[in-house]
Structure formats: structure tokens, C-alpha cells
Scaffold this active site. Structure first.
Site, mmCIF file in Angstrom:
data_model
loop_
_atom_site.group_PDB
_atom_site.id
_atom_site.type_symbol
_atom_site.label_atom_id
_atom_site.label_comp_id
_atom_site.label_asym_id
_atom_site.label_seq_id
_atom_site.Cartn_x
_atom_site.Cartn_y
_atom_site.Cartn_z
ATOM 1 N N ASP A 34 -3.780 5.684 6.564
ATOM 2 C CA ASP A 34 -4.218 6.989 7.056
ATOM 3 C C ASP A 34 -5.127 6.739 8.265
ATOM 4 O O ASP A 34 -4.641 6.643 9.388
ATOM 5 C CB ASP A 34 -4.932 7.687 5.890
ATOM 6 C CG ASP A 34 -5.055 9.183 6.072
ATOM 7 O OD1 ASP A 34 -4.782 9.664 7.178
ATOM 8 O OD2 ASP A 34 -5.432 9.877 5.121
ATOM 9 N N GLU A 56 0.834 -1.205 0.000
ATOM 10 C CA GLU A 56 0.000 0.000 0.000
ATOM 11 C C GLU A 56 0.868 1.254 0.000
ATOM 12 O O GLU A 56 2.040 1.205 0.377
ATOM 13 C CB GLU A 56 -0.888 0.015 1.256
ATOM 14 C CG GLU A 56 -2.336 -0.269 1.003
ATOM 15 C CD GLU A 56 -3.056 0.773 0.158
ATOM 16 O OE1 GLU A 56 -2.412 1.590 -0.530
ATOM 17 O OE2 GLU A 56 -4.286 0.776 0.186
ATOM 18 N N ASP A 57 0.271 2.358 -0.384
ATOM 19 C CA ASP A 57 1.035 3.613 -0.349
ATOM 20 C C ASP A 57 0.918 4.297 1.003
ATOM 21 O O ASP A 57 1.886 4.873 1.486
ATOM 22 C CB ASP A 57 0.628 4.563 -1.484
ATOM 23 C CG ASP A 57 -0.853 4.889 -1.484
ATOM 24 O OD1 ASP A 57 -1.637 4.098 -0.952
ATOM 25 O OD2 ASP A 57 -1.223 5.938 -2.033
HETATM 26 C C1 PRP Z 1 -5.735 5.758 -0.263
HETATM 27 C C2 PRP Z 1 -4.604 4.799 0.030
HETATM 28 C C3 PRP Z 1 -5.228 3.780 0.927
HETATM 29 C C4 PRP Z 1 -6.283 4.567 1.659
HETATM 30 C C5 PRP Z 1 -5.776 4.894 3.015
HETATM 31 O O1 PRP Z 1 -6.450 5.274 -1.353
HETATM 32 O O2 PRP Z 1 -4.083 4.220 -1.133
HETATM 33 O O3 PRP Z 1 -5.821 2.740 0.191
HETATM 34 O O4 PRP Z 1 -6.514 5.783 0.913
HETATM 35 O O5 PRP Z 1 -6.739 5.591 3.739
HETATM 36 P P1 PRP Z 1 -7.391 5.013 5.054
HETATM 37 O O6 PRP Z 1 -6.291 4.462 5.907
HETATM 38 O O7 PRP Z 1 -8.015 6.246 5.663
HETATM 39 O O8 PRP Z 1 -8.407 3.984 4.699
HETATM 40 P P2 PRP Z 1 -7.510 6.122 -2.176
HETATM 41 O O9 PRP Z 1 -8.881 5.638 -1.801
HETATM 42 O O10 PRP Z 1 -7.239 7.589 -2.029
HETATM 43 O O11 PRP Z 1 -7.265 5.643 -3.662
HETATM 44 P P3 PRP Z 1 -5.957 5.757 -4.591
HETATM 45 O O12 PRP Z 1 -4.971 4.734 -4.097
HETATM 46 O O13 PRP Z 1 -6.475 5.420 -5.946
HETATM 47 O O14 PRP Z 1 -5.430 7.168 -4.496
#
Ligand code: PRP
Length: 175
Positions: free
Chosen positions: A99, A95-96
Site C-alpha cells: 500500500d 504479502e497480500d
Molecule cells: C497490511 C498488509 C501489509 C501492510 C501494507 O497489513 O498485509 O503488511 O498492511 O501496508 P503498507 O504498504 O502501507 O505498509 P496489516 O497491518 O493491515 O495487517 P494484516 O495483514 O494482519 O491485515
């Protein structure tokens, strides 16, 4: 628009090599199925796997959690699923960012139900200030402060994912 460099390209690449060394050691003699989570993790996944020396198979998955982060039992919306049957396999989610932790919490639960032999998580970033759903991160790139970060896969309104560094985004002066 102003972008202040927060994690430089060289720093990111050095940390990724360290993480890959750790993964190579932990999975020595084993095969690993890597699941990169789109969109954000595309770059971290690509950079991390090129340092892996153990046998690796790779797929991408796109998933997001329902809810606003205050709902503890979020449901997972899978936009792209993996094709491989991971039962009995060693699996590494990439994962990136963690949050609030909700996405990873429900994603891990979903994959655990497929009965892998082991399920680990590598996250490029972790923002503890926003955490609501504790999730174990086995391989962490960087713990960061509560900034709005972009680049290296992370976006603002779909943009800036291609930057090779992580920046702090501030909209002042945007044209
Ligand atoms: C981002 C990220 C995680 C998630 C983290 O994805 O890649 O999957 O948010 O947030 P959390 O811990 O609050 O659940 P996003 O839905 O923005 O999609 P993306 O990867 O396409 O940018």
C-alpha cells in the site's frame, strides 16, 4: 453493507498459477524458503505454494511497521518471528498488499540483515496510488486502483478475510 466483486476467484487462481510457474522457473534447481506475512497473506501463501514444484520450506511471520506512512525510517514491530536461520538461503516473502510500501521496506531491510543468498517479494496486490516508499515487487498478482478492498486475506475491521475473491467494500446499507 455491499461488496462488489473486483477480482473474481477464477481470475485470482489463474494469475496465481502463472506466478507459480514463473517462480518454479526462476528457482529451478534451488531450494526456496517461503515466508508468508500474517495475517493478510495466509490465503495467497497457501494457494501459491501448492503450485510450487521446487523444494520449499515454509514459515509465517507477523510484523507491522510503526509510523503513519509519512515516516520514511519506520521501525519494524515483529509479533511473530521465523525460527529458521536464513543466512545463505533463497528467501521469498509473500504479502497480500503493498500500500504505502512502508511495511515491506522495513521488513525487507530486517530480513536482508540476516544475509540470505537472495531475497524476493511476491505481493498479491499493489496499490500505486498510495505508494510512498518504493519497493521492488518481484512477483505481482494484480495492480489495483485506489479502492478499499477486502477478501482473499484482506480485512475490514478483522472481517471478510475468508472470502475467495477480492471485493470493494462500501458500508452503505450495513445492518
Ligand atoms: C497490511 C498488509 C501489509 C501492510 C501494507 O497489513 O498485509 O503488511 O498492511 O501496508 P503498507 O504498504 O502501507 O505498509 P496489516 O497491518 O493491515 O495487517 P494484516 O495483514 O494482519 O491485515
Amino acid at each position: 453493507m455491499a461488496i462488489e466483486v473486483y477480482l473474481a476467484q477464477e481470475k485470482i487462481q489463474a494469475r496465481i498459477k502463472e506466478l507459480a510457474d514463473e517462480i518454479n522457473k526462476d528457482f529451478a534447481g534451488k531450494e526456496l524458503h517461503v515466508i508468508g506475512i500474517l495475517n493478510g497473506a495466509f490465503m495467497f501463501t497457501a494457494d501459491l505454494v501448492r503450485h510450487l514444484t521446487i523444494p520449499v520450506t515454509l514459515e509465517f511471520m507477523a510484523a507491522s511497521s510503526y509510523g503513519d506512512g509519512t515516516v520514511s525510517s519506520g521501525e519494524l514491530k515483529i509479533n511473530l518471528d521465523i525460527k529458521k536461520d536464513i543466512e545463505g538461503k533463497h528467501v521469498l516473502i509473500i504479502e497480500d498488499i503493498v500500500d504505502t510500501g512502508l511495511t515491506l521496506k522495513v521488513l525487507k531491510k530486517n530480513l536482508e540483515e540476516r544475509r540470505p543468498s537472495s531475497l524476493k517479494l511476491a505481493s498479491f496486490l499493489f496499490k500505486p496510488a498510495r505508494l510512498e516508499h518504493p519497493v521492488d515487487i518481484d512477483y505481482l498478482g494484480f495492480e489495483i486502483e485506489d479502492h478499499f478492498v477486502i477478501g482473499y486475506g484482506l480485512d475490514y475491521a478483522g472481517r471478510y478475510r475468508e472470502l475467495p475473491y477480492v471485493g470493494i467494500y462500501s458500508p452503505e446499507g450495513e445492518s
